[in-house]
Scaffold this motif. Sequence first.
Motif, mmCIF file in Angstrom:
data_model
loop_
_atom_site.group_PDB
_atom_site.id
_atom_site.type_symbol
_atom_site.label_atom_id
_atom_site.label_comp_id
_atom_site.label_asym_id
_atom_site.label_seq_id
_atom_site.Cartn_x
_atom_site.Cartn_y
_atom_site.Cartn_z
ATOM 1 N N LEU A 1 77.401 36.264 50.650
ATOM 2 C CA LEU A 1 77.670 37.364 51.564
ATOM 3 C C LEU A 1 78.121 38.580 50.784
ATOM 4 C CD1 LEU A 1 78.192 38.456 54.443
ATOM 5 C CD2 LEU A 1 80.514 37.607 54.218
ATOM 6 N N GLU B 1 77.617 36.213 58.418
ATOM 7 C CA GLU B 1 76.769 35.591 57.409
ATOM 8 C C GLU B 1 76.155 34.294 57.952
ATOM 9 O OE1 GLU B 1 77.053 34.031 52.792
ATOM 10 O OE2 GLU B 1 78.811 33.895 54.085
ATOM 11 N N VAL C 1 73.080 37.808 52.704
ATOM 12 C CA VAL C 1 73.336 38.632 53.881
ATOM 13 C C VAL C 1 74.248 39.787 53.503
ATOM 14 C CG1 VAL C 1 74.240 38.666 56.232
ATOM 15 C CG2 VAL C 1 73.117 36.608 55.355
#
Length: 746
Positions: free
Chosen positions: A2, A654, A702
């Motif tokens: 993330l 995420e 992400v």
Amino acid sequence: MLSYIDQHEIPRALQHLLARQQGEDAANLPRRSFLKLAGIGGLAIGAFPLTAAAQGGGTADTALKPTQQPSAFVRIAPNGEVTVVINRLEFGQGVLTALPMILAEELDADWSLVRAEHGSSDPAYADPLWGIHLTGGSNSIKHSFTQYRELGARARAMLLNAAAARWKVDAAALHTQSGSVIGPGGLKASYGELAEAAMAQPVPQKVALKDPKHFRLIGKPTNRLDAKAKSSGRQDFGIDVHLPGQLTAVVAHPPVFGARLKSVDDSAARAIKGVKAVLRVPLDRGAEGVAVVADGYWPAKQGRDALKLQWDTSAVEKVDSDKQLAQYRELAKQSGPRQFDADMAPMDKAPRHIDAEFVFPYLAHAPMEPLNCTVQLADGKADLWVGTQFPGVDGNAAARVLGLKPEQVSMHVQMAGGGFGRRAVGTSDYVVEACEIAKAARAAGLNAPVRMVWSREDDIRGGYYRPMHLHQARIGFDEQGKVLAWEHVLVGQSITTGTMFEGGMVKNGIDATAVEGMREPYPIPMRLTVHHPKVNVPVLWWRSVGSTHTAFVMETLIDELARNTKQDPVAYRMQMFGDKHPRHRAALQLAVDKSGYGKKRLPAGRAWGVAVHESFETVVAYVVEASVKQGQPVLHKVTGAVHCNLAVNPRTIEAQVQGAALMGLSMCLPGAAITLKDGEVQQSNFGDFVVPRITDMPEIAVHIVPSADAPTGMGEPGLPPLAPAFANAIAKLTGKPVRNLPFKLA
């Protein structure tokens, strides 16, 4: 992984409808004061709000609605433990953590002492904007962000006032920190010490909220409160409910939707040890079935397998997928209502054209926890334990079946193992089925709780489905890729026709859920004709609803326009956005930057794929790397960028995007389709309804576009752009556009 810059499952048409019809009745209900629950010496905010007014206590402010009353949402124990009640169903999306984070932020609670639990069908737990009980449309955080902040701030103000009264000082001289009130001269008291006195304080109507720059929890990646229980196998779900003397029911459903029974031979079933009753019961959509009630799931299933049933299918349509597609193609040739009606005169003069047909099959929801509902009946009351997205709707449906008033039905909302829309059914099909069984069992002398359980085969063969759709497009464009005319036809069943949402969702014969995502955000002169045939297959929203097919159509055709005019697909999209879609631009640019698109060299045999789509007011862009191996599509890497405004819990976001991307991948894989032959669903389990395995999961990163604006939806938006991004990469490799989901490369 993330990447987050540390700064701070219903279509938009339905949102507008429900906003207009916001619960006037709920607004007029009496306010809920703080009440002390029996046996809890603390700030017992958890008493049923409908009974709170009668019990009294505290100063009432009739301007506050049930959804604004801390008494229904916060419980503080003497040891300082804070329990936050959530007004949504937790079924994997993370609201059991995110909503408590929001409330705890304003409460200044010690996060290590925060717990969470589900609410019920009480009016306090209705959506604060819509006035109905609902988890869907990716609106949990969007609609309850301010609500839960204010709930926490009100509870904090009451704690401050209680401390001020104890110490005989002005509340303005006090402040809070990590679960304690701190005063001048070293005064300090924990929330647990103050809770009982705080509940007698008036609930303030207006409260000041924190400046976001002082947030300690909101915006920080936070582990989920349910992660340990779920990862260790200790989490209970609805299917795990076990009450004293409980029986289990399994139902034989008809092979064709809506069929009724011709004859029943249950002698072999009744002879199986553990079987208590065999009951003929009415089912969803006018059908009939046979419920086998036993002292456990296995004898109930054995009993069902031993039934000898003959079905009458003469009065119902027997759908055949191949014939259905042919019928849809014929329907597409006819005139029909139009969603957009741009002038098509430039079509014939356009120097270039694209003609495309897209086919999307029925899809099953197939959650990991199959459908279930436990019903306990007593004289004049009923208790239901069920993981539901519609506790109010389902509670009312149960009351109708059982001949009770809604207030005589108690809904105990359970943790659910997935749902993707399947646990939000306007007909309350499986809940009604469970109540019919419980009623019949009681009439047969079985005065025991009955847990009805569907198998996965039951759900895949006889549930509700994402509708089958046909899209046909003819596009006229020039050498620079400018679209001069886009004529489009969409054929598919309406999801909302015949439901409580039809009045606001179906306009001019067009279901708004079917066309969401068409045309936007591109300035395209489009004529869109829509046909909604009636078919004997029950249909329902499926995670991201209409965007499951419209995003694929739009984003693959936009990519094809770019390829046909030899333009970079990212640059082409950016040019079409102009200056009107800054969030699309920001998400796409972030995905491009983080992926290395256009800069790094891909391994031989791989290609880039790009797509960006807005759903539920959130924009998600994907840049993927894909290949074709032995004739099969392979997704290697996904870089996602999300613009959901303020990210309450980046860690949950995420996970949401990872899960949504994987579900989007599921639409692409060969075998991911529900098909029918002679009215019967041909798939039954994961052996023939394909879902991705761990070996199919790509590497995924992400990234979140930083924003301080109010949060938008996050549960569903990660799904729609994955399939078109994947398809666009495959099209570059094969030189042929992908027109079907699941992919057909041969």
